[in-house]
Design a protein around this motif. Structure first.
Motif, PDB file in Angstrom:
ATOM      1  N   GLY A  80      29.420 -27.600   1.059  1.00  0.00           N
ATOM      2  CA  GLY A  80      28.847 -28.452   0.029  1.00  0.00           C
ATOM      3  C   GLY A  80      29.814 -29.465  -0.529  1.00  0.00           C
ATOM      4  N   GLU A  81      31.106 -29.111  -0.640  1.00  0.00           N
ATOM      5  CA  GLU A  81      32.080 -30.019  -1.238  1.00  0.00           C
ATOM      6  C   GLU A  81      32.286 -31.297  -0.433  1.00  0.00           C
ATOM      7  N   VAL A 185      24.728 -25.559   3.111  1.00  0.00           N
ATOM      8  CA  VAL A 185      23.899 -25.202   1.958  1.00  0.00           C
ATOM      9  C   VAL A 185      22.418 -25.251   2.316  1.00  0.00           C
ATOM     10  N   SER A 213      28.934 -23.724  -4.984  1.00  0.00           N
ATOM     11  CA  SER A 213      27.902 -24.748  -4.785  1.00  0.00           C
ATOM     12  C   SER A 213      26.669 -24.372  -5.591  1.00  0.00           C
ATOM     13  N   LEU A 225      22.584 -31.274  -5.298  1.00  0.00           N
ATOM     14  CA  LEU A 225      23.677 -30.412  -4.869  1.00  0.00           C
ATOM     15  C   LEU A 225      24.916 -30.751  -5.680  1.00  0.00           C
ATOM     16  N   ASN A 227      29.002 -29.223  -6.723  1.00  0.00           N
ATOM     17  CA  ASN A 227      30.079 -28.359  -6.259  1.00  0.00           C
ATOM     18  C   ASN A 227      31.245 -28.415  -7.232  1.00  0.00           C
TER      19      ASN A 227
END
Length: 386
Positions: A80-81, A185, A213, A225, A227
């Motif tokens: 996710g990052e 994710v 996340s 989303l 993070n």
């Protein structure tokens, strides 16, 4: 055994490579598995980029050795990052009233894709939050329905090009011939929740070892989303610092914690190190752990406050990942801090029904679901996985 799918999953403290195929009753059969601990990532940056090639190579080599196969096509889960989510409304005219086809769906997805020339991001997954027809009916699967118009609210998951270029170079040097990138994710969401649940919105909190996340999803797409770099490893670090003990002892201590325990001054947690029993005051340990969970909860709330979608108040939040799920009493305390019901979710496929396996099994399940379709459909159909 013929290789069906090979996936690489970047956890925040460990890299996993799985090789597997679809078994009977929609199960997953793993023929090869490799893993390697590594420094991980935080705030969208690799903590030890010069060591990443070794860790990836070690995990791939172990999986290949276990399965006695050579990985030629690898699906890489993008954490996710290193991703962002953009949702767009799209609409196409069908010129006359007729049945909607797969090609129409592909065209609709392409119509909403404005990211082809983006210098910083590449689209890796496309999924519908919902489709609608000329009569404004919303539905998940429009193919075969009769209409003269097809619209939809479409979710695009984009990966950072610097991630793709950096990892691609490493895999090229290792000798992997073909690489595709997919959202970890999104894979989790599609695995952990059935279609009925997803249509009512889901909020998924994946707390890992270093990173967390927070995803809001609906239908077959992600809506939002977020993070941030907090996880179970920070609890271990807090205990190590507070008591002046090695990280390994702090990790053992963390695993003893029971947050539901109304500890008195006399209660202790005891760990064994080299045949020595070491006591720690349970009340103080619990307070340290709860303080970090409080910080995680506050950051989750801050993330969700940015969500532009008005999801129902009654839906529970779902917790997965290895950072908090195994800590006794953490779910209840997180629920108390968030003032929301929190449920722990994990893959339902034995023997993989463990929260820390949500991303790797999610990636494997997503790519196995795509296999019969890749040869038949276009680019966006492959991204969407239908």
């Amino acid at each position: 055994m013929a290789q069906d799918v090979a996936i690489l999953d970047f956890g925040s403290g460990k890299i996993d490579v799985l090789i597997g195929e679809r078994g009977v009753n929609n199960t997953i059969c793993i023929s090869g598995m490799g893993e390697c601990d590594y420094a991980g990532f935080a705030d969208g940056e690799w903590l030890a980029p010069d060591q990443l090639g070794y860790a990836i190579g070690h995990a791939i080599n172990n999986a290949e050795t276990n399965s006695r196969t050579k990985i030629r096509h690898l699906y890489v889960g993008v954490p996710g990052e290193f991703t962002t989510v953009v949702c767009r409304d799209a609409s196409i005219s069908l010129t006359k009233k007729r049945k909607v086809t797969d090609a129409d769906v592909d065209l609709l997805h392409a119509q909403g894709d404005i990211f082809e020339n983006d210098p910083d991001y590449t689209v890796i997954n496309v999924g519908p939050v919902y489709y609608s027809l000329a009569d404004e009916r919303r539905l998940v699967q429009p193919v075969g329905m009769v209409s003269n118009k097809l619209s939809g609210h479409i979710s695009y998951v984009l990966a950072e090009n610097r991630f793709i270029h950096f990892i691609g170079k490493i895999l090229e040097e290792i000798g992997i011939q073909e690489v595709e990138y997919v959202s970890s994710v999104l894979a989790e969401e599609l695995l952990l929740f059935d279609e009925i649940t997803r249509d009512q919105y889901v909020v998924l909190i994946d707390v890992g070892y270093i990173t967390t996340s927070v995803a809001v999803g609906r239908g077959d797409g992600l809506l939002s989303l977020y993070n941030f770099s907090l996880g179970g490893g920070h609890i271990t670090g807090d205990l190590a610092m507070a008591f002046g003990i090695p990280f390994s002892q702090a990790e053992s201590l963390k695993r003893k914690v029971v947050l539901s325990l109304n500890a008195s001054e006399a209660d202790v947690y005891e760990i064994i190190d080299r045949d020595t029993h070491i006591p720690f005051p349970a009340k103080e340990v619990n307070e340290i752990v709860m303080e970090r969970i409080k910080m995680i909860a506050a950051t989750v709330e801050k993330c969700l406050s940015k969500c532009e979608y008005d999801y129902p108040d009654y839906i529970p939040y779902h917790l997965t990942g290895g950072g908090l799920s195994y800590l006794k009493g953490a779910r209840d305390y997180l629920s108390k801090r968030l003032n929301k019901p929190v449920e722990i979710v994990a893959p339902t496929m034995p023997p993989f029904s463990r929260p820390h396996l949500s991303t790797s099994i999610g990636l494997m399940d997503m790519m196995l679901n795509q296999q019969p379709i890749i040869k038949k459909k276009g680019f966006f159909a492959r991204l969407f996985g239908r």
